[in-house]
Write an enzyme that holds these catalytic residues in place. Sequence first.
Site, PDB file in Angstrom:
ATOM      1  N   ARG A 223      21.481  32.511 137.655  1.00  0.00           N
ATOM      2  CA  ARG A 223      20.766  33.308 136.788  1.00  0.00           C
ATOM      3  C   ARG A 223      19.427  33.314 137.366  1.00  0.00           C
ATOM      4  O   ARG A 223      18.859  32.562 138.050  1.00  0.00           O
ATOM      5  CB  ARG A 223      20.819  32.525 135.381  1.00  0.00           C
ATOM      6  CG  ARG A 223      22.226  32.186 134.768  1.00  0.00           C
ATOM      7  CD  ARG A 223      22.235  31.630 133.283  1.00  0.00           C
ATOM      8  NE  ARG A 223      23.388  31.450 133.015  1.00  0.00           N
ATOM      9  CZ  ARG A 223      24.350  30.185 132.923  1.00  0.00           C
ATOM     10  NH1 ARG A 223      23.792  29.244 133.788  1.00  0.00           N
ATOM     11  NH2 ARG A 223      25.525  30.347 132.287  1.00  0.00           N
ATOM     12  N   LYS A 248      21.143  27.046 131.529  1.00  0.00           N
ATOM     13  CA  LYS A 248      21.685  27.426 130.372  1.00  0.00           C
ATOM     14  C   LYS A 248      22.427  26.453 129.595  1.00  0.00           C
ATOM     15  O   LYS A 248      23.514  25.881 130.008  1.00  0.00           O
ATOM     16  CB  LYS A 248      22.589  28.744 130.274  1.00  0.00           C
ATOM     17  CG  LYS A 248      22.814  29.300 129.018  1.00  0.00           C
ATOM     18  CD  LYS A 248      23.482  30.826 129.041  1.00  0.00           C
ATOM     19  CE  LYS A 248      23.674  31.502 127.675  1.00  0.00           C
ATOM     20  NZ  LYS A 248      24.137  32.678 127.903  1.00  0.00           N
ATOM     21  N   HIS A 312      21.573  39.669 137.479  1.00  0.00           N
ATOM     22  CA  HIS A 312      22.854  39.255 136.663  1.00  0.00           C
ATOM     23  C   HIS A 312      24.142  40.190 137.293  1.00  0.00           C
ATOM     24  O   HIS A 312      25.252  39.516 137.511  1.00  0.00           O
ATOM     25  CB  HIS A 312      22.882  39.382 135.085  1.00  0.00           C
ATOM     26  CG  HIS A 312      23.627  38.265 134.502  1.00  0.00           C
ATOM     27  ND1 HIS A 312      22.766  37.073 134.514  1.00  0.00           N
ATOM     28  CD2 HIS A 312      24.667  38.109 133.657  1.00  0.00           C
ATOM     29  CE1 HIS A 312      23.447  36.045 133.786  1.00  0.00           C
ATOM     30  NE2 HIS A 312      24.523  36.691 133.260  1.00  0.00           N
ATOM     31  N   ARG A 315      24.945  37.933 140.301  1.00  0.00           N
ATOM     32  CA  ARG A 315      25.806  36.927 139.716  1.00  0.00           C
ATOM     33  C   ARG A 315      27.200  37.321 139.310  1.00  0.00           C
ATOM     34  O   ARG A 315      28.071  36.598 139.791  1.00  0.00           O
ATOM     35  CB  ARG A 315      25.208  36.177 138.462  1.00  0.00           C
ATOM     36  CG  ARG A 315      25.740  35.125 137.890  1.00  0.00           C
ATOM     37  CD  ARG A 315      25.009  34.447 136.809  1.00  0.00           C
ATOM     38  NE  ARG A 315      25.739  33.743 135.796  1.00  0.00           N
ATOM     39  CZ  ARG A 315      25.875  32.452 135.688  1.00  0.00           C
ATOM     40  NH1 ARG A 315      25.489  31.767 136.930  1.00  0.00           N
ATOM     41  NH2 ARG A 315      26.435  31.967 134.708  1.00  0.00           N
ATOM     42  N   HIS A 338      29.752  27.613 133.364  1.00  0.00           N
ATOM     43  CA  HIS A 338      30.066  28.018 132.233  1.00  0.00           C
ATOM     44  C   HIS A 338      30.659  26.823 131.289  1.00  0.00           C
ATOM     45  O   HIS A 338      31.388  26.003 132.056  1.00  0.00           O
ATOM     46  CB  HIS A 338      31.251  29.047 132.260  1.00  0.00           C
ATOM     47  CG  HIS A 338      30.792  30.463 132.891  1.00  0.00           C
ATOM     48  ND1 HIS A 338      31.506  31.527 133.248  1.00  0.00           N
ATOM     49  CD2 HIS A 338      29.400  31.049 132.738  1.00  0.00           C
ATOM     50  CE1 HIS A 338      30.855  32.430 133.552  1.00  0.00           C
ATOM     51  NE2 HIS A 338      29.559  32.171 133.319  1.00  0.00           N
ATOM     52  N   TYR A 347      36.175  37.529 134.320  1.00  0.00           N
ATOM     53  CA  TYR A 347      36.414  38.089 135.833  1.00  0.00           C
ATOM     54  C   TYR A 347      37.493  38.509 136.226  1.00  0.00           C
ATOM     55  O   TYR A 347      37.744  39.330 137.241  1.00  0.00           O
ATOM     56  CB  TYR A 347      35.569  37.096 136.670  1.00  0.00           C
ATOM     57  CG  TYR A 347      34.115  36.921 136.352  1.00  0.00           C
ATOM     58  CD1 TYR A 347      33.355  37.922 136.702  1.00  0.00           C
ATOM     59  CD2 TYR A 347      33.888  35.863 136.050  1.00  0.00           C
ATOM     60  CE1 TYR A 347      31.939  37.725 136.333  1.00  0.00           C
ATOM     61  CE2 TYR A 347      32.441  35.471 135.570  1.00  0.00           C
ATOM     62  CZ  TYR A 347      31.317  36.620 135.778  1.00  0.00           C
ATOM     63  OH  TYR A 347      30.009  36.317 135.203  1.00  0.00           O
TER      64      TYR A 347
END
Length: 363
Positions: A223, A248, A312, A315, A338, A347
Amino acid sequence: MIKGQQMIGIKFYPDRLIQNLIKGLPGPRWSKRYNMAYIENTKANLGIIFNTFKGEVWINYNRFLTNKPLKTTNEAIDVEWYRKRKPIPQFRCCPEEYLLKLELKKYANSTVRTYVSFFEMFINHYKHKELNAIDERDIRAFLQKLIHRNVSNSYLNQVINSIKFYYEVVLGMPNRFYEIERPRKESKLPKVISKEEIISIIENTNNIKHRCIVKLLYSSGLRRSELLNLKISDVDSKRMLVRVKDGKGNKDRYTLLSKSALDDLRLYYREWKPQDYLFEGRKASKYTAESVLNIVKKSAAKAGIRDTVTPHVLRHSFATHLLESGTDLRQIQVLLGHGSSKTTEIYTHVATNTFKKIKNPLD
């Protein structure tokens, strides 16, 4: 808040046992407006509730633990700036208790900026009305104006969060606005570009520093904020890993380090000599998010890519290309940081190998 007094609301599914236990509480009453039973909000009454229902039902106590810090990161919380701002005539500033609670709970600076900005927009819409007098109808009217401006669902949710933070966290009113409707969650596919386009972007960067930034964003799936927080010591050339601290959700993780990126990083280090952060601006300060965004956008434009390319997007492309090359979804989840596999599963909707296995009925 009922008639200017804080209450403890008790919401439950219809059950004769619970109803009888509520009758035994001190002075229980029923609110038609909130559609729940309630008693006076005191420490003693809170204890009585738990003793009464102990062993019978599960009680959500989270809303009463409002002083628990949200994060334990060492990031410096920049709230003082808001306190020292030059007053603007006729402008209603964010209350001190709001800023203090953000500071005590150690919210990320990006969240602080978002919450203060949106909450000030809200309170200036009702600048002639006391904050405690604002009710659900007022908030709905304000949100309706934003909807008519065609703001995004994400924007609308952030506005609601900033308002709820004041009434529920700062003033300690549990679920004050639990009936406020939220926009339906959007389900958009991530934007992905090809490997050839990635290489073209890298080749069209202005210098070795910019090339390293683009390479790391893509080859490590970082990120933008994670890239900016990288220290020199976070690049592990022996294990070929990049350590991401306080990503995150305040999570640490390791992700891949490309040999190509490492070679360029060594050239960059000898030329630019960063002192603390891997990428620094003037006077050894942390590089800005705007600078990184501009590097990616300008390099993509020079490469002749028509679609808007952001950090992003790089990414997203990293994750998709890994999936297309046969990497396990669980491994991709770990590399991206995640918390849920459902987030990573998006994805599968854009990876080409998903569709190559399907024979077109026309063919």
